[in-house]
Scaffold this active site. Structure first.
Site, short mmCIF file in Angstrom:
data_model
loop_
_atom_site.label_atom_id
_atom_site.label_comp_id
_atom_site.label_asym_id
_atom_site.label_seq_id
_atom_site.Cartn_x
_atom_site.Cartn_y
_atom_site.Cartn_z
N HIS A 129 0.88 -1.16 0.16
CA HIS A 129 0.07 0.08 0.04
C HIS A 129 0.93 1.10 0.13
O HIS A 129 1.91 1.15 0.65
CB HIS A 129 -0.81 -0.03 1.10
CG HIS A 129 -1.74 0.76 1.43
ND1 HIS A 129 -1.64 2.35 1.77
CD2 HIS A 129 -3.14 1.06 1.04
CE1 HIS A 129 -2.91 3.01 1.91
NE2 HIS A 129 -3.93 2.24 1.43
N ASP A 206 2.91 -4.80 8.13
CA ASP A 206 1.78 -3.74 7.85
C ASP A 206 0.64 -4.71 8.08
O ASP A 206 0.28 -5.45 7.13
CB ASP A 206 1.95 -3.14 6.62
CG ASP A 206 0.65 -2.41 6.12
OD1 ASP A 206 -0.21 -2.37 7.10
OD2 ASP A 206 0.62 -1.70 5.25
N GLN A 209 -4.56 -5.24 7.11
CA GLN A 209 -5.72 -6.11 6.43
C GLN A 209 -5.43 -7.40 6.85
O GLN A 209 -5.98 -8.42 6.43
CB GLN A 209 -5.31 -6.12 5.05
CG GLN A 209 -5.28 -4.90 4.00
CD GLN A 209 -6.83 -4.40 4.05
OE1 GLN A 209 -7.88 -5.14 4.45
NE2 GLN A 209 -6.96 -2.92 3.88
N LYS A 232 -10.32 -0.58 10.59
CA LYS A 232 -10.54 -1.79 9.71
C LYS A 232 -10.60 -3.09 10.61
O LYS A 232 -10.82 -4.25 10.08
CB LYS A 232 -9.17 -2.03 9.04
CG LYS A 232 -8.74 -0.69 7.96
CD LYS A 232 -7.71 -1.25 7.16
CE LYS A 232 -7.38 0.08 6.32
NZ LYS A 232 -8.10 0.38 5.33
N CYS A 370 -4.63 2.35 -3.74
CA CYS A 370 -3.40 2.78 -3.08
C CYS A 370 -2.48 1.90 -3.22
O CYS A 370 -1.35 1.71 -2.34
CB CYS A 370 -3.57 3.07 -1.63
SG CYS A 370 -4.78 4.59 -1.35
N1 PLP Z 1 -1.74 -0.75 4.58
C1 PLP Z 1 -2.57 -1.33 4.23
C2 PLP Z 1 -2.36 -2.71 3.72
C3 PLP Z 1 -3.99 -0.66 3.86
O1 PLP Z 1 -4.86 -1.52 3.43
C4 PLP Z 1 -4.11 0.55 4.35
C5 PLP Z 1 -5.40 1.08 4.29
O2 PLP Z 1 -6.22 0.67 3.39
C6 PLP Z 1 -3.08 1.09 5.08
C7 PLP Z 1 -1.94 0.54 5.15
C8 PLP Z 1 -3.35 2.51 5.66
O3 PLP Z 1 -4.29 2.39 6.73
P1 PLP Z 1 -4.68 3.90 7.29
O4 PLP Z 1 -5.37 4.73 6.19
O5 PLP Z 1 -5.67 3.17 8.23
O6 PLP Z 1 -3.62 4.62 8.14
#
Ligand code: PLP
Length: 413
Positions: A129, A206, A209, A232, A370
């Site tokens: 992401h 990270d 998900q 999430k 993203c």
């Molecule tokens: N990393 C992953 C894999 C994500 O799916 C997301 C959000 O969709 C993020 C990071 C960023 O999360 P946040 O916008 O809640 O900080």
């Protein structure tokens, strides 16, 4: 063979916990299939936040009066709940952030700026992401370091042999997603961490998900850093978690400075607070922490294994239904997947499909999610993404697949 939805899972009872699922939007019942973007909130989470504001809203850790003591107690308890939820050794290793994005930025800023220098390398995968790309890119630019990319297969799986080849003494950190938000791929992070540790390279995972779909134990994974966002995992927005091993966090300088993160301040010198407060400058998101705790308790009550089992069946069912749609191609067919399906339909624009599905009351995500470099890897501009939660039903998947067929027919006319 398609397995039947046979899990001991009372989804109609569960749906009663989520008030929004009863909504009628544009004359149609809401079919919410964008759970990777954010999840809906159960009544208990909504109520606990309202209860906090109605009964003991106050700033924490400094009030001498009872409602502040109560707010402080609830906030501290939330940290304990997070610690137990992800299997951390100590609450001092749990830092509240605004979300995954801020957690990664914290590590890039604090760990990165003290440990990365010219000629060093940071490894990320091709399916990250933007939140797990840009902070490292900026760090590398600033330090004249190199961002290296772990390649993936056409199925959307990390190529472990290539990953191993990329590990060397110049690598100062590996940053990889546990689960891809676009492909649903579950990465073999435990194995990746073990390979990196052989060369004493720390790993950030990270988990944005992952935690909502599977049991995560940071101690068992041996992750150096692990992060996720509350919104999430059925909690409120604006709060998230950075787990860091205390052996890493102790040696990292503060990310932001101000109140709360200090031990003492004079105009000559400031000394910093202990972990985790060293990384939590200013008034924290108290309602967020309380809401997140309630969300994690809710997930625990249902049982993450039950959630995973039911979602797996829905994933199988939805994949089977979608594979029958003419002209469809599923992007991301890894052996290990969570309930996320990205797809393209021959010659049709993903945005058009998403907009038209909305007229049927179906919420899906379209575009690059993203993950622009990942779209480039697959040579597509974007996908339609369906992401399924444990409150979704087989009937909703049927309705979605029927609506998709109608949308395609209309778009082809
Ligand atoms: N990393 C992953 C894999 C994500 O799916 C997301 C959000 O969709 C993020 C990071 C960023 O999360 P946040 O916008 O809640 O900080």
């Amino acid at each position: 063979m398609l397995t039947e939805i046979r899990h001991k899972f009372n989804v109609s009872e569960i749906r009663k916990d989520f008030p929004i699922l009863n909504r009628i939007v544009s004359g149609k019942p809401l079919i919410y299939l964008d759970n990777a973007a954010t999840t809906q909130k159960p009544e208990c989470v909504i109520n606990v936040i309202s209860h906090y504001y109605r009964n003991f809203n106050s700033n924490i850790h400094r009030g001498v009066y009872s409602i502040s003591a109560k707010a402080s107690e609830e906030f501290d308890y939330a940290r304990k709940t997070v610690r137990n939820f992800i299997g951390a050794k100590s609450e001092s290793e749990i830092i509240f952030t605004r979300g995954t994005t801020e957690a990664i930025n914290l590590v890039a800023y604090s760990y990165g700026r003290t440990n990365v220098s010219e000629g060093d390398e940071i490894l990320i995968s091709a399916m990250e992401h933007h939140a797990n790309i840009v902070p490292w890119q900026v760090l590398c630019e600033e330090k004249k370091a190199r961002l290296k990319i772990i390649p993936i297969t056409d199925k959307g799986e990390i190529i472990l042999e290539e990953y191993e080849k990329l590990l060397n003494e110049k690598v100062k950190l590996v940053a990889v997603c546990h689960v891809s938000n676009t492909l649903g791929t579950v990465n073999p992070v435990k194995q990746m961490i073990s390979l990196a540790h052989r060369q004493e390279i720390p790993v950030l995972v990270d988990g944005a998900q992952a935690v909502q779909h599977m049991k995560v134990d940071v101690d068992d994974l041996d992750a150096d850093f692990y992060c996720f966002s509350s919104h999430k995992v059925y909690g409120p927005m604006g709060i998230g978690v950075l787990y860091g091993k205390s052996s890493c966090l102790e040696f990292m300088p503060p990310y932001q400075t101000g109140g709360d993160m200090i031990s003492s301040v004079s105009f000559e010198k400031t000394t910093y607070n202990e972990l985790p407060m060293k990384f939590e400058a200013g008034t924290p998101n108290v309602e967020g922490a309380i809401g997140l705790k309630e969300a994690l308790d809710y997930v625990n009550r249902i049982g993450i294994e039950n959630i995973a089992g039911y979602e797996k069946e829905l994933l199988e069912y939805a994949s089977y239904k979608l594979s029958a749609v003419e002209g469809i191609k599923i992007i991301g067919t890894a052996a290990e997947k969570t309930s996320v399906i990205s797809f393209v339909v021959n010659k049709l624009n993903a945005l058009d499909i998403g907009l038209m599905l909305d007229t049927y009351g179906v919420c899906v995500r379209t575009g690059h999610h993203c993950t622009e470099p990942l779209m480039k890897r697959f040579q597509i501009p974007g996908t339609v993404r369906v992401s399924i939660s444990f409150y979704n039903t087989k009937e909703e998947i049927d309705y979605f697949a029927d609506s998709l067929n109608k949308v395609i027919e209309r778009l082809r006319k």
